[in-house]
Motif scaffolding. Sequence first.
Motif, PDB file in Angstrom:
ATOM      1  N   ASN A 523       0.868  -1.175   0.000  1.00 26.88           N
ATOM      2  CA  ASN A 523       0.000   0.000   0.000  1.00 26.88           C
ATOM      3  C   ASN A 523       0.903   1.223   0.000  1.00 26.88           C
ATOM      4  N   VAL A 524       0.788   2.026  -1.041  1.00 27.31           N
ATOM      5  CA  VAL A 524       1.751   3.110  -1.235  1.00 27.31           C
ATOM      6  C   VAL A 524       1.034   4.434  -1.489  1.00 27.31           C
ATOM      7  N   ARG A 525       1.769   5.521  -1.233  1.00 26.76           N
ATOM      8  CA  ARG A 525       1.328   6.877  -1.596  1.00 26.76           C
ATOM      9  C   ARG A 525       2.102   7.263  -2.845  1.00 26.76           C
ATOM     10  N   MET A 526       1.369   7.665  -3.913  1.00 25.93           N
ATOM     11  CA  MET A 526       2.039   7.985  -5.168  1.00 25.93           C
ATOM     12  C   MET A 526       1.488   9.284  -5.744  1.00 25.93           C
ATOM     13  N   ALA A 527       2.404  10.091  -6.231  1.00 24.78           N
ATOM     14  CA  ALA A 527       2.074  11.281  -7.011  1.00 24.78           C
ATOM     15  C   ALA A 527       2.679  11.102  -8.402  1.00 24.78           C
ATOM     16  N   VAL A 528       2.298  11.977  -9.326  1.00 23.63           N
ATOM     17  CA  VAL A 528       2.816  11.871 -10.688  1.00 23.63           C
ATOM     18  C   VAL A 528       4.335  11.935 -10.660  1.00 23.63           C
ATOM     19  N   GLY A 529       4.976  10.949 -11.330  1.00 30.59           N
ATOM     20  CA  GLY A 529       6.431  10.857 -11.367  1.00 30.59           C
ATOM     21  C   GLY A 529       7.014   9.872 -10.369  1.00 30.59           C
ATOM     22  N   ASP A 530       6.230   9.439  -9.401  1.00 30.19           N
ATOM     23  CA  ASP A 530       6.744   8.480  -8.404  1.00 30.19           C
ATOM     24  C   ASP A 530       6.860   7.086  -9.013  1.00 30.19           C
ATOM     25  N   ARG A 531       7.803   6.293  -8.410  1.00 29.10           N
ATOM     26  CA  ARG A 531       8.026   4.916  -8.843  1.00 29.10           C
ATOM     27  C   ARG A 531       7.999   3.987  -7.639  1.00 29.10           C
ATOM     28  N   VAL A 532       7.506   2.767  -7.874  1.00 29.36           N
ATOM     29  CA  VAL A 532       7.443   1.748  -6.823  1.00 29.36           C
ATOM     30  C   VAL A 532       7.934   0.427  -7.401  1.00 29.36           C
ATOM     31  N   GLN A 533       8.769  -0.291  -6.628  1.00 30.57           N
ATOM     32  CA  GLN A 533       9.263  -1.605  -7.029  1.00 30.57           C
ATOM     33  C   GLN A 533       8.456  -2.693  -6.321  1.00 30.57           C
ATOM     34  N   LEU A 534       8.072  -3.736  -7.093  1.00 26.23           N
ATOM     35  CA  LEU A 534       7.344  -4.852  -6.493  1.00 26.23           C
ATOM     36  C   LEU A 534       7.555  -6.105  -7.340  1.00 26.23           C
ATOM     37  N   ALA A 535       8.092  -7.152  -6.700  1.00 26.03           N
ATOM     38  CA  ALA A 535       8.265  -8.472  -7.328  1.00 26.03           C
ATOM     39  C   ALA A 535       8.980  -8.381  -8.676  1.00 26.03           C
ATOM     40  N   GLY A 536       9.986  -7.511  -8.769  1.00 30.71           N
ATOM     41  CA  GLY A 536      10.761  -7.387  -9.993  1.00 30.71           C
ATOM     42  C   GLY A 536      10.177  -6.444 -11.020  1.00 30.71           C
ATOM     43  N   TYR A 537       9.017  -5.846 -10.735  1.00 23.66           N
ATOM     44  CA  TYR A 537       8.374  -4.892 -11.637  1.00 23.66           C
ATOM     45  C   TYR A 537       8.494  -3.484 -11.064  1.00 23.66           C
ATOM     46  N   THR A 538       8.590  -2.504 -11.961  1.00 22.85           N
ATOM     47  CA  THR A 538       8.609  -1.094 -11.569  1.00 22.85           C
ATOM     48  C   THR A 538       7.323  -0.432 -12.050  1.00 22.85           C
ATOM     49  N   PHE A 539       6.597   0.189 -11.123  1.00 23.43           N
ATOM     50  CA  PHE A 539       5.350   0.878 -11.434  1.00 23.43           C
ATOM     51  C   PHE A 539       5.596   2.380 -11.342  1.00 23.43           C
ATOM     52  N   ALA A 540       5.448   3.108 -12.454  1.00 18.24           N
ATOM     53  CA  ALA A 540       5.677   4.555 -12.509  1.00 18.24           C
ATOM     54  C   ALA A 540       4.361   5.256 -12.804  1.00 18.24           C
ATOM     55  N   LEU A 541       3.951   6.186 -11.924  1.00 18.76           N
ATOM     56  CA  LEU A 541       2.707   6.927 -12.125  1.00 18.76           C
ATOM     57  C   LEU A 541       2.962   8.053 -13.116  1.00 18.76           C
ATOM     58  N   ARG A 542       2.425   7.894 -14.344  1.00 23.43           N
ATOM     59  CA  ARG A 542       2.675   8.870 -15.392  1.00 23.43           C
ATOM     60  C   ARG A 542       1.731  10.066 -15.309  1.00 23.43           C
ATOM     61  N   SER A 543       0.416   9.809 -15.011  1.00 24.56           N
ATOM     62  CA  SER A 543      -0.534  10.920 -15.006  1.00 24.56           C
ATOM     63  C   SER A 543      -1.747  10.563 -14.173  1.00 24.56           C
ATOM     64  N   LEU A 544      -2.481  11.602 -13.770  1.00 21.39           N
ATOM     65  CA  LEU A 544      -3.777  11.476 -13.101  1.00 21.39           C
ATOM     66  C   LEU A 544      -4.774  12.303 -13.903  1.00 21.39           C
ATOM     67  N   ASP A 545      -5.838  11.670 -14.353  1.00 18.35           N
ATOM     68  CA  ASP A 545      -6.806  12.337 -15.214  1.00 18.35           C
ATOM     69  C   ASP A 545      -8.220  12.092 -14.691  1.00 18.35           C
ATOM     70  N   LYS A 546      -9.167  12.766 -15.312  1.00 11.80           N
ATOM     71  CA  LYS A 546     -10.579  12.563 -15.008  1.00 11.80           C
ATOM     72  C   LYS A 546     -11.298  12.168 -16.290  1.00 11.80           C
ATOM     73  N   ARG A 547     -12.328  11.337 -16.133  1.00  7.00           N
ATOM     74  CA  ARG A 547     -13.171  10.985 -17.285  1.00  7.00           C
ATOM     75  C   ARG A 547     -14.607  10.824 -16.806  1.00  7.00           C
ATOM     76  N   ARG A 548     -15.526  10.957 -17.747  1.00  6.29           N
ATOM     77  CA  ARG A 548     -16.948  10.832 -17.426  1.00  6.29           C
ATOM     78  C   ARG A 548     -17.513   9.612 -18.139  1.00  6.29           C
ATOM     79  N   GLY A 549     -18.195   8.755 -17.386  1.00  2.00           N
ATOM     80  CA  GLY A 549     -18.875   7.607 -17.960  1.00  2.00           C
ATOM     81  C   GLY A 549     -20.347   7.907 -18.142  1.00  2.00           C
ATOM     82  N   PRO A 550     -21.122   6.918 -18.550  1.00  2.00           N
ATOM     83  CA  PRO A 550     -22.548   7.149 -18.801  1.00  2.00           C
ATOM     84  C   PRO A 550     -23.314   7.593 -17.562  1.00  2.00           C
ATOM     85  N   ASN A 551     -22.927   7.106 -16.388  1.00  2.33           N
ATOM     86  CA  ASN A 551     -23.622   7.486 -15.152  1.00  2.33           C
ATOM     87  C   ASN A 551     -22.662   7.655 -13.985  1.00  2.33           C
TER      88      ASN A 551
END
Length: 660
Positions: A523-551
């Motif tokens: 369980n991590v705190r991430m902002a745009v540009g942050d990276r996290v290592q887990l089980a040999g994988y690197t997760f990099a937060l590229r962007s945070l956006d908004k979108r609208r669905g049907p409801n």
Amino acid sequence: MLLPFIPEVGHFALILALMMALIQAVVPLAGAATRRPLWMAYARPMALGQFAFLLVAFASLMASFLFDDFSVAYVANNANSQLPWYYKATAVWGSHEGSMLLWCLMLAGWGCAVAGLSRRLPAALMARVLGVMGLVGSGFLLFVLLTSNPFTRLLPNVPGEGADLNPLLQDVGLIIHPPMLYMGYVGFSVVFAFAIAALLEGRIDAAWTRWARPWTNVAWAFLTVGIALGSWWAYYELGWGGWWFWDPVENASLLPWLAGTALLHSLAVTEKRGSFKSWTVLLAIFTFSLSLLGTFLVRSGVLTSVHAFANDPTRGAFILILLGLTVGGALTLFALRAPRVSQAVTFGWLSRDALLLVNNILLVVMTVTVLLGTLYPLILDALGLGKVSVGPPYFNALFVPLTALLCLFMGLGPVARWKRMPARELWRRLAGAALGAVVLAALAPLVYHGRWNPGVSLGLLLALWLVLSLARDLFDKLRHARSPGAGLRRLAPAYWGMQLGHLGLAVTIVGVTVVSNYNVERNVRMAVGDRVQLAGYTFALRSLDKRRGPNFVADVATLDVSRDGERRFTLHPEKRLYLARRMPMTDVALRPGLLRDLYVAMGEDLGDGAWALRIQYKPFVRWLWLGAALMAAGGVLAVADRRYRRGRGAQRCNDEVVTS
């Protein structure tokens, strides 16, 4: 214009279906008792008519949803004009009234299938089977019409907009999980009806078993798929990657599955050896009774669960009375007539008969264990003795050792011979499989993870024991054939169904073992540009956006996932807010694979452009559902056996063609 009167058409169709169910329940049974062919002949047309009118009622309710008819209370409470059409269609069974209508439709559908596909059945037996199904259908149709009418109007105060479907249910899981689960639940009504018909007739023979067994296999396969789909739905929908919680509602579906598994094996012995007749009838009664008990638990309001999306305490008494009448009447009939159908058949303590008996006893003990853990808190609360919680520690402490014992005897069963077998011969056949399972189970954790893990080794030992014993049994059946192809052609589909079913359990055990011991979570705190290592994988937060669905509106995170410095793929978890109910929901991002899943779920907005994220590495989790698919496929494959397409005079299988 017909459109404003569609709910009335559906309501009237429900009433006609009830009338036909009552005729189906009374006239054919009376005809069988008094040997009147004309009365018995009412069974088939009434079963077909009941299904046809229930189909009209179901289509009417679905049309009310699709046309946003908010004058219907059930539609107003479970739909919204902004809801996508495919969720409007499946919202029909999204809450109590519609799900009970679906239950009745499927019960009538099974009766219709029996009427159409069992034309070689003797007229008296057919009349009794369909008559019993008519009795059950009458009870549930009365329940729907008197307490759970889905066509109740809100006239003249029609709301301008609906309350929307529960966001938890706005998922593909709602489309496929409840119908599959209900097909399994309701399907056991067929073998229940066959059991009651056999008690009324006072006879159970191999022909009766061949008629009852295919329906049991298909119902069990549907229930297996339904439970697996529920596990898969909970895995990705609830946002924390759990696949089984020992939730009371989950237990309600597991109970008839365990009893149904014992019933499958008992039917095999009854067909092959003519023994276990009383045991088979009793298991048929208990399996369907547990299906009804699950209905009571989920719909009576006595349980609070993330799965119990349709409950109402005021309806619990009706279901409890229906359950009491069904179970009480069936057990009373069993007590009176069981001596007439029982038959003493001798067998040695070391034989396939004895091993299947031990397997059935273990399955019944497992069923009782889950049943007590589920009902004990409810009983204490009802007696005013306080509230207690029975959770995973209890179930794991009892269920896991019982499963290990079950697997031990399952490995012995296919190799053992009917009636009796010398212990030395059984040991000679299985010594290599036992030694191979021990060695491979001890080495596998070292190879996979670099260190020995006793829990993983134990789970793999059970799975390997099942697989290697199946391989030994197949080898024994092929080694005396003129050629491997000729030997394979001699083996019946029922045998291959047994092989697939046991293999599926082994695959599921591997999945449970590995994911339970090697799951990695952060369980991590991430902002745009942050990276996290887990089980040999690197997760990099590229962007945070908004979108609208049907409801709904959603916050969307975009994460680039790389390994060994090379970008592999992108994940898009979402945090949604459904506008009608103002209810937040997590939409997880998954990267599935045969050997591992990568799982990312968004938590809360922590401010300053940062979010809480849960990132998980879940090895072999897909094997849970792959194993269930193999088990279900085995159940269906067994029905393809040519014996189940023959009439009463069908000859018994050759001894070398093993069914279990």
